[in-house]
Design a protein around this motif. Structure first.
Motif, mmCIF file in Angstrom:
data_model
loop_
_atom_site.group_PDB
_atom_site.id
_atom_site.type_symbol
_atom_site.label_atom_id
_atom_site.label_comp_id
_atom_site.label_asym_id
_atom_site.label_seq_id
_atom_site.Cartn_x
_atom_site.Cartn_y
_atom_site.Cartn_z
ATOM 1 N N ARG C 141 -20.082 1.219 133.301
ATOM 2 C CA ARG C 141 -21.089 2.050 132.652
ATOM 3 C C ARG C 141 -20.518 3.449 132.350
ATOM 4 O O ARG C 141 -20.702 3.983 131.275
ATOM 5 C CB ARG C 141 -22.315 2.154 133.553
ATOM 6 C CG ARG C 141 -23.582 2.322 132.774
ATOM 7 C CD ARG C 141 -24.777 2.420 133.686
ATOM 8 N NE ARG C 141 -25.138 1.147 134.297
ATOM 9 C CZ ARG C 141 -26.206 1.003 135.084
ATOM 10 N NH1 ARG C 141 -26.974 2.034 135.336
ATOM 11 N NH2 ARG C 141 -26.494 -0.160 135.597
ATOM 12 N N VAL C 152 -11.481 5.264 118.428
ATOM 13 C CA VAL C 152 -11.192 6.077 117.243
ATOM 14 C C VAL C 152 -9.694 6.391 117.188
ATOM 15 O O VAL C 152 -9.054 6.304 116.124
ATOM 16 C CB VAL C 152 -12.011 7.391 117.267
ATOM 17 C CG1 VAL C 152 -11.634 8.275 116.096
ATOM 18 C CG2 VAL C 152 -13.493 7.088 117.270
ATOM 19 N N GLN C 153 -9.137 6.749 118.348
ATOM 20 C CA GLN C 153 -7.700 7.044 118.389
ATOM 21 C C GLN C 153 -6.894 5.803 118.011
ATOM 22 O O GLN C 153 -5.871 5.900 117.335
ATOM 23 C CB GLN C 153 -7.283 7.498 119.787
ATOM 24 C CG GLN C 153 -8.120 8.611 120.376
ATOM 25 C CD GLN C 153 -8.229 9.791 119.466
ATOM 26 O OE1 GLN C 153 -7.276 10.101 118.741
ATOM 27 N NE2 GLN C 153 -9.364 10.425 119.456
ATOM 28 N N LYS C 156 -6.921 5.283 114.224
ATOM 29 C CA LYS C 156 -6.065 6.264 113.553
ATOM 30 C C LYS C 156 -4.595 5.975 113.811
ATOM 31 O O LYS C 156 -3.759 6.090 112.912
ATOM 32 C CB LYS C 156 -6.413 7.675 114.045
ATOM 33 C CG LYS C 156 -7.783 8.138 113.564
ATOM 34 C CD LYS C 156 -8.004 9.600 113.850
ATOM 35 C CE LYS C 156 -8.045 9.875 115.327
ATOM 36 N NZ LYS C 156 -8.211 11.315 115.598
ATOM 37 N N PHE C 195 -12.104 7.633 107.506
ATOM 38 C CA PHE C 195 -13.275 8.348 108.021
ATOM 39 C C PHE C 195 -14.460 7.391 108.168
ATOM 40 O O PHE C 195 -15.169 7.411 109.173
ATOM 41 C CB PHE C 195 -13.624 9.502 107.084
ATOM 42 C CG PHE C 195 -14.718 10.393 107.616
ATOM 43 C CD1 PHE C 195 -14.431 11.419 108.495
ATOM 44 C CD2 PHE C 195 -16.043 10.188 107.240
ATOM 45 C CE1 PHE C 195 -15.434 12.229 108.998
ATOM 46 C CE2 PHE C 195 -17.064 10.984 107.742
ATOM 47 C CZ PHE C 195 -16.751 12.009 108.623
ATOM 48 N N CYS C 198 -13.903 5.440 111.299
ATOM 49 C CA CYS C 198 -13.844 6.160 112.578
ATOM 50 C C CYS C 198 -15.141 6.896 112.912
ATOM 51 O O CYS C 198 -15.552 6.956 114.074
ATOM 52 C CB CYS C 198 -12.695 7.173 112.560
ATOM 53 S SG CYS C 198 -11.091 6.384 112.513
ATOM 54 N N TYR C 199 -15.769 7.477 111.889
ATOM 55 C CA TYR C 199 -16.900 8.355 112.191
ATOM 56 C C TYR C 199 -18.049 7.620 112.894
ATOM 57 O O TYR C 199 -18.615 8.144 113.856
ATOM 58 C CB TYR C 199 -17.378 9.055 110.916
ATOM 59 C CG TYR C 199 -18.344 10.183 111.188
ATOM 60 C CD1 TYR C 199 -18.006 11.218 112.056
ATOM 61 C CD2 TYR C 199 -19.606 10.214 110.593
ATOM 62 C CE1 TYR C 199 -18.888 12.254 112.318
ATOM 63 C CE2 TYR C 199 -20.495 11.251 110.853
ATOM 64 C CZ TYR C 199 -20.131 12.254 111.715
ATOM 65 O OH TYR C 199 -21.002 13.263 111.992
ATOM 66 N N SER C 202 -17.191 7.455 116.432
ATOM 67 C CA SER C 202 -17.329 8.767 117.081
ATOM 68 C C SER C 202 -18.783 9.050 117.419
ATOM 69 O O SER C 202 -19.109 9.466 118.527
ATOM 70 C CB SER C 202 -16.815 9.879 116.167
ATOM 71 O OG SER C 202 -15.434 9.771 116.001
ATOM 72 N N GLN C 206 -20.482 9.554 121.042
ATOM 73 C CA GLN C 206 -21.223 10.770 121.407
ATOM 74 C C GLN C 206 -22.625 10.430 121.893
ATOM 75 O O GLN C 206 -23.115 11.003 122.865
ATOM 76 C CB GLN C 206 -21.341 11.711 120.201
ATOM 77 C CG GLN C 206 -20.096 12.534 119.941
ATOM 78 C CD GLN C 206 -20.119 13.162 118.559
ATOM 79 O OE1 GLN C 206 -21.185 13.368 117.979
ATOM 80 N NE2 GLN C 206 -18.944 13.458 118.028
ATOM 81 N N SER C 217 -14.871 16.088 127.606
ATOM 82 C CA SER C 217 -14.109 16.485 126.431
ATOM 83 C C SER C 217 -13.210 15.320 126.056
ATOM 84 O O SER C 217 -12.671 14.627 126.899
ATOM 85 C CB SER C 217 -13.298 17.734 126.710
ATOM 86 O OG SER C 217 -12.287 17.437 127.624
ATOM 87 N N ASN C 218 -13.109 15.136 124.786
ATOM 88 C CA ASN C 218 -12.483 13.946 124.262
ATOM 89 C C ASN C 218 -11.031 14.223 123.920
ATOM 90 O O ASN C 218 -10.722 14.682 122.840
ATOM 91 C CB ASN C 218 -13.263 13.512 123.023
ATOM 92 C CG ASN C 218 -13.079 12.057 122.756
ATOM 93 O OD1 ASN C 218 -12.319 11.395 123.459
ATOM 94 N ND2 ASN C 218 -13.760 11.560 121.744
ATOM 95 N N LEU C 219 -10.136 13.967 124.865
ATOM 96 C CA LEU C 219 -8.725 14.205 124.608
ATOM 97 C C LEU C 219 -8.225 13.192 123.604
ATOM 98 O O LEU C 219 -8.597 12.042 123.657
ATOM 99 C CB LEU C 219 -7.927 14.049 125.885
ATOM 100 C CG LEU C 219 -7.820 15.306 126.712
ATOM 101 C CD1 LEU C 219 -6.830 15.080 127.821
ATOM 102 C CD2 LEU C 219 -7.367 16.447 125.834
ATOM 103 N N ALA C 220 -7.354 13.639 122.727
ATOM 104 C CA ALA C 220 -6.972 12.739 121.671
ATOM 105 C C ALA C 220 -5.553 12.963 121.211
ATOM 106 O O ALA C 220 -5.196 14.048 120.801
ATOM 107 C CB ALA C 220 -7.904 12.943 120.494
ATOM 108 N N PRO C 221 -4.743 11.914 121.304
ATOM 109 C CA PRO C 221 -3.448 12.019 120.647
ATOM 110 C C PRO C 221 -3.684 11.893 119.152
ATOM 111 O O PRO C 221 -4.156 10.853 118.692
ATOM 112 C CB PRO C 221 -2.676 10.818 121.192
ATOM 113 C CG PRO C 221 -3.694 9.891 121.759
ATOM 114 C CD PRO C 221 -4.981 10.621 121.919
#
Ligand SMILES: Nc1ncnc2c1ncn2[C@@H]1O[C@H](COP(=O)(O)OP(=O)(O)OP(=O)(O)O)[C@@H](O)[C@H]1O
Ligand SMILES: [Mg+2]
Lengths: 227, 251, 222
Positions: C141, C152-153, C156, C195, C198-199, C202, C206, C217-221
């Motif tokens: 959960r 999303v990552q 991309k 987009f 992915c959007y 996202s 959220q 916080s969404n860390l992203a390479p």
């Protein structure tokens, strides 16, 4: 080719590797500083009451975060060219990386701003601090301190992602590797060496940010922070 | 699983030592609990009560001394943890019900998974132990739908379902307001009346006095004074005098 | 060759987009399976297993995906292991995604409060039973929003497979561009398609995060 690995034959090119690594760090450094500024501005803009400004900031952040860096780099590269502007690959790379990391910074900073309790700002207003002073001392610096680990991880990821700039022939580490492997026919050894170099660069960056954190945030030094 | 033939003790601690880093938390603690006995561990905050209790169920490893629980040599590294924990039930201050499971599932989980009980048998068991704590109607509720006192009673029922030989309670009412405290204490009283062997850490001095066969007063990691419940009204050491005098003994 | 963007070009881009989705799914499943093993290995009671998995994570997270891809395609070919672009891209993404998902999931598993572990232990459940019946259901959960966010990552990152010649969305854009030479316009279209993929992910992540009431916080390479 052959199953015989020959690392020395590739390591002979160490001056090129070194130059590539230095350029990668330069790219990362420029983009980090500029991106941090851009991202902080965007985070502030996102929080303003002006719907136009906050909407524009949101569009910027979401557009960048939901498209690949590779596409962004080509768009900047060909976009500038189609405007008749001619820049070096390095400049284009810095611009694209800045725009990219700015969006991620904006999201992280926004979380930092939201974590500042209202009472802090009211307490500062009660002490008759000016708006600018409040912004600097009560909002910005504590917010940065809160999100410092997330921010610095993002900057390390940016350094790694800058390898994509090899695709517009910026002479950074990955581009150097591509060149050396086509020259020596030793792709395996070359990319292993480059991978190790990137791992070293990211460890160096992390150690650097950790040290910088101790200097910037004395409280963290006192209370201790994990690397 | 050596039996300790010399005594009928369910739990016995002898000269138990335990440090966290340089902090010596248990400094030669010894006491024993006989079958059917209720032992109350009391003492100031930080005196090592919880640590002593957690050592009994091997949530902490001891540095020295001997602990025997239902025949298990708990101080030994090769103790059979699963066998030990089938014999010992433990209830925590913070209930620790599993939030993703209903009360019934919380209760049947261990009997099914550990003892291999059939589902229908386990469900009957759940009904039985819930009746014991007065919560039959909450069988299908989720923990968050229960009040604190109800959650704690459900946690007690969950432990009971494993049919332990001894129950450990660590300040099980200190997160509750007085009214809810009373309903949990009533359940524990009933268990005592039914002959359950229990070790409880408690700040409820009035309750300890009423229910405990023996009091162990801990001070700075040592058993400072021990005896029947009457020591609470006529303590012999100045420390216990001060402890019971600071308003701890009321209700 | 030459001329204007026509329906055939768009169809070609659409096909590329489908491969982007396909490659993303491969990376998610492969990386998910390996990542799950990594997450468990990172909290293993065996020290050697913990160290080995930590080293794996540090190495992969310290290397750009592009270099991993080059290593898997050109590097392996150079030592006699010729693999297809799809195999190279799938394997590289799997290794890469596993390191990140493994760390995300380890964090989620460890964020199940310690008393829950102890309560399960106190009920005599075995380590496997504790994990399967008590910890993982709660961890899943917690893990859902960041996992959707990480998808999303993944989408991309599949764009990098274009550099080893795998014809996903990015590469099909480059191929179309080779005949039209309208790079800015074509890459803009490509960006819009990414987009669009992915959007929604996202937004979904959220929303899940907000419903769980925890900001992460969404860390992203990139
Ligand atoms: N896991 C741990 N690591 C380090 N120190 C610990 C740990 N657990 C307990 N301590 C320390 O050991 C000492 C005794 O703790 P313990 O919890 O046994 O006290 P207590 O008598 O139960 O107190 P309270 O009435 O507050 O619950 C305390 O000083 C505590 O800070
Ligand atoms: Mg305690």
């Amino acid at each position: 080719m052959s199953l015989q690995l020959d690392f020395p034959a590739v390591l002979e090119r160490w001056p090129s590797f070194l130059a590539g690594a230095v350029l990668t760090l330069e790219l990362a450094a420029f983009a980090t500083v500029l991106g941090a500024l851009l991202g902080t501005l965007a985070a502030v803009g996102r929080g303003t009451h002006n719907a136009l400004i906050s909407g524009a900031c949101k569009v910027y952040v979401e557009t960048i975060r939901n498209t690949p860096l590779l596409v962004q780099i080509f768009l900047v590269y060909f976009g500038l060219a189609s405007l008749g502007l001619k820049f070096s690959a390095f400049t284009v790379a810095v611009a694209a990386l800045t725009i990219n990391v700015g969006a991620y910074t904006a999201e992280i900073m926004r979380a930092g701003f939201e974590a500042i309790p209202r009472g802090q700002i009211e307490a500062a207003e009660g002490l008759a601090l000016s708006r600018l002073q409040i912004y600097w001392h009560i909002i910005l610096l504590p917010a940065i301190e809160k999100v410092y680990p997330a921010l610095t991880s993002q900057f390390v990821l940016l350094m790694l992602a800058s390898s994509v700039c090899s695709q517009i022939s910026a002479e950074e580490l990955t581009a150097v590797a591509n060149y050396i492997q086509s020259d020596t026919y030793r792709a395996f050894e070359t990319y292993i060496i480059v991978a190790v170099l990137y791992v070293i660069l990211s460890l160096v960056m992390r150690a650097g940010f950790w040290g910088l954190g101790l200097v910037l945030f004395p409280r963290r030094r006192r209370l201790g922070t994990p690397l | 699983m050596q039996q300790n033939p010399s005594s009928d003790s369910i739990v016995s601690l002898r000269d138990v030592q335990k440090s966290f880093g340089s902090l010596r938390v248990l400094d030669g603690v010894s006491f024993a609990v006989e079958r059917g006995e209720v032992l109350a561990l009391i003492g100031r905050s930080g005196s090592g009560k919880s640590t002593a209790l957690r050592c009994i169920d091997r949530f902490e490893k001891v540095d020295g001394g001997e602990i025997v629980v239902c025949g298990h040599r708990v101080d030994r590294p090769d103790v059979d943890l699963r066998a030990l924990r089938q014999d010992v039930g433990i209830v925590f201050q913070s209930y620790n019900l599993f939030p993703h499971l209903t009360i019934e599932q919380n209760i049947t989980l261990a009997p099914c998974a550990v003892k291999g009980l059939a589902n229908s048998q386990a469900k009957d068991l759940a009904r039985k132990v819930l009746a014991q704590v007065g919560l039959e109607e909450k069988l299908h509720a989720y923990p968050e739908q229960l009040s604190g006192g109800q959650q704690q009673r459900a946690a007690i029922a969950r432990s009971l379902a494993m049919q332990p030989k001894v129950m450990l309670f660590d300040e099980v009412t200190s997160a509750l307001d007085p009214e809810l405290t009373a309903e949990v204490l009533k359940v524990i009283e009933q268990l005592a009346a039914d002959g359950m062997t229990m070790v409880m850490v408690t700040h409820e001095m009035g309750f300890a006095k009423g229910i405990a066969d023996r009091i162990v007063f801990m001070h700075r990691g040592k058993v400072h004074e021990t005896g029947p419940a009457s020591i609470l009204t006529s303590p012999t050491t100045p420390e216990l005098t001060q402890f019971v005098g600071t308003g701890n003994l009321k209700s | 060759m030459g001329g204007h963007l026509n329906i055939n070009h768009l169809m070609f881009l659409g096909q590329g987009a489908l491969w982007t989705i396909g490659l993303s799914v491969i990376a998610l499943i492969g990386g998910g399976i390996v990542g799950f093993v990594i997450a468990l290995a990172r909290i293993s009671p065996l020290k050697s297993v913990r160290i080995a998995s930590a080293v794996y994570v540090q190495l992969i997270q310290g290397t750009p995906l592009l270099v991993i891809l080059f290593l898997g395609y050109f590097g392996l070919a150079a030592i006699g292991l010729k693999v297809s672009p799809l195999a190279a891209a799938g394997a590289s993404l799997t290794l890469y995604v596993a390191a990140y998902l493994g760390e995300i999931w380890r964090g989620c598993i460890q964020s199940v409060p310690k008393p829950q572990w102890e309560a399960a232990e106190g009920l005599a459940l075995s380590r496997t039973q504790r994990m399967l019946k008590v910890i993982l259901p709660q961890a899943i959960r917690i893990a859902t929003p960041p996992t959707v966010g990480f998808m999303v990552q993944i989408v991309k990152n599949t764009s990098l497979a274009s550099v080893v010649g795998f014809v996903e969305l990015m590469r099909s854009g480059q191929i179309v561009n080779n005949s039209l030479f309208e790079p800015f316009a074509i890459y803009a279209i490509i960006a819009v398609i990414y987009f669009a993929m992915c959007y929604p992910l996202s937004l979904f992540s959220q929303r899940l995060e907000r419903r769980m009431g925890r900001g992460r916080s969404n860390l992203a390479p990139a």
